[in-house]
Design an enzyme around this catalytic site. Structure first.
Site, short mmCIF file in Angstrom:
data_model
loop_
_atom_site.label_atom_id
_atom_site.label_comp_id
_atom_site.label_asym_id
_atom_site.label_seq_id
_atom_site.Cartn_x
_atom_site.Cartn_y
_atom_site.Cartn_z
N THR A 30 0.82 -1.22 0.00
CA THR A 30 0.00 0.00 0.00
C THR A 30 0.84 1.25 0.00
OG1 THR A 30 -1.82 -1.10 1.09
CG2 THR A 30 -1.70 1.27 1.38
N THR A 35 1.58 -4.44 4.18
CA THR A 35 1.44 -4.70 5.62
C THR A 35 0.90 -6.10 5.91
OG1 THR A 35 -0.79 -3.77 5.61
CG2 THR A 35 1.04 -2.27 6.15
N ASP A 36 0.27 -6.74 4.94
CA ASP A 36 -0.37 -8.04 5.22
C ASP A 36 0.63 -9.07 5.73
OD1 ASP A 36 -3.08 -8.29 2.76
OD2 ASP A 36 -2.58 -6.81 4.31
N LYS A 71 0.31 -7.59 12.57
CA LYS A 71 -0.78 -6.72 12.11
C LYS A 71 -2.05 -7.16 12.83
CE LYS A 71 -3.08 -5.01 7.92
NZ LYS A 71 -3.08 -5.07 6.42
N1 DGL Z 1 -2.54 -5.99 -0.30
C1 DGL Z 1 -2.02 -5.56 0.98
C2 DGL Z 1 -0.50 -5.75 1.02
O1 DGL Z 1 0.16 -5.49 0.02
C3 DGL Z 1 -2.33 -4.12 1.21
C4 DGL Z 1 -2.12 -3.76 2.63
C5 DGL Z 1 -0.97 -2.81 2.82
O2 DGL Z 1 0.10 -2.90 2.18
O3 DGL Z 1 -1.13 -2.02 3.73
O4 DGL Z 1 0.00 -6.14 2.08
#
Ligand code: DGL
Length: 359
Positions: free
Chosen positions: A43, A123-124, A196
């Site tokens: 993100t 973040t995932d 997370k």
């Molecule tokens: N698809 C998620 C990722 O790439 C988006 C979440 C994010 O990066 O905050 O981890």
């Protein structure tokens, strides 16, 4: 004659001023730490259709050079340069991508002209990557992994300050030797401990053991240090292996069928992580399936789906009798990372349990 002399004097003064200014600038550049930013997507590199799209956007769109160009303030704290290691949403961050990133980090930290590393990441699965790097990179130089919960196009985007803080911490001498760090939402978290915990707020990353410190306006405030083994004190070294061991997870719940364990158990894994209920408990119908998996030489590691606390050995399951390992306070996804690293070489269940106590 007088004018000529005055002109010559003026020229000398201008030359000297320029020399002092340039040497001052060169000194300032030399004094500032050199931080390399390895971008992988997520993100923080995302883009939404409008400033109101804080949750609906496309991840992994903005290249690292554009990220850095959008944050000229980075030059206040470090000499930075970027590399694009990947450009993916992190739910797809597979073992091969982990190894590619890890090998690059390992090569860079060996360079005398590199003082710290920042990894920008979705973040995932950020917590998996941060833990992985803390296990396999033999360095005391700061390594900081960050992401953002909102794309840079959104109102109150959090990526810019997370990135600034990450570069500031990665260039800080007092961040050395503290393991891999995660600077999100003004906090400095341990890459081992953090996960997370919320999927829709900027205050998303928590550790049940609390942050190591905070970073405010480029200053670090430390309150504790990690006690588990990491980085320079690790027995693992990414320079010594080319692939992670196959390890997969079975999620526990009231009606879980043994067939999930049966299928993972015969898929070629070297370990199976059981994300059990409560204290890592296993449904009665699944116990024999795990015993059969263990009998085939696959390590069985009990973790828990419960976010906090830790799995006690021999509490609700006879781990000694079944020759199972407990994951301590590691959630299933982190337990998978540690097992996948530990099993890159032969290890007994007794030694694997020692590893889960120590890392
Ligand atoms: N698809 C998620 C990722 O790439 C988006 C979440 C994010 O990066 O905050 O981890």
């Amino acid at each position: 004659m007088q004018i000529d002399k005055k002109l010559r004097l003026l020229a000398v003064k201008i030359g000297l001023t320029a020399l002092v200014t340039l040497s001052g600038f060169a000194y300032a550049q030399a004094v500032k730490p050199n931080v390399v930013i390895l971008a992988t997507g997520g993100t923080i590199a995302g883009a939404g259709a409008s400033a109101l799209n804080s949750a609906s956007y496309a991840a992994a769109k903005v290249p690292v050079d554009k990220l850095l160009a959008g944050l000229p303030e980075l030059a206040n704290v470090a000499n930075v340069r970027g590399e694009q290691v990947a450009q993916i949403a992190s739910e797809s961050f597979d073992n091969e991508t982990l190894m590619k990133l890890g090998k690059r980090v390992s090569a860079l930290v060996k360079q005398a002209d590199v003082d710290g590393i920042v990894v920008t990441h979705g973040t995932d699965t950020l917590e998996e990557t941060a833990y992985f790097l803390s296990l396999v990179i033999r360095t005391s130089k700061p390594i900081v992994v960050i992401g953002s919960m909102r794309p840079g196009t959104a109102l109150s985007a959090d990526g810019a300050l997370n990135l600034f803080n990450a570069v500031s911490v990665a260039g800080s001498k007092d961040a050395a030797g503290k393991g891999v760090l995660v600077t999100m939402n003004d906090e400095i978290q341990s890459g081992r401990d953090v996960s997370k915990t919320i999927n829709i707020k900027t205050e998303a990353f928590k550790s049940q053991w609390g942050p190591l410190g905070m970073v405010v306006e480029g200053n670090n405030y430390w309150f504790r240090a990690p006690v588990k083994r990491h980085t320079a004190q690790s027995e693992f070294n990414i320079d010594e292996f080319e692939a992670l061991a196959p390890v997969d997870i079975v999620y526990g719940y009231g009606n879980v069928p043994r067939t999930l364990v049966d299928s993972v158990g015969k898929s070629g894994v070297k370990a199976l992580i059981h994300g059990g209920t409560g204290n890592g408990s296993v449904a009665n119908r699944v116990v024999p399936a795990l015993q059969e998996v263990r009998a085939k030489g696959v390590q069985v590691i009990r973790s828990s789906r419960v976010a906090e606390g830790f799995v006690l050995r021999n509490a609700e399951q006879p781990d000694d009798k079944y020759d199972w390992v407990v994951a301590h306070d590691l959630n299933p996804q982190k337990a998978r990372i540690l097992a996948a690293v530990a099993l890159t070489k032969p290890v007994s269940s007794k030694d694997l349990q020692r590893i889960f106590w120590q890392y």
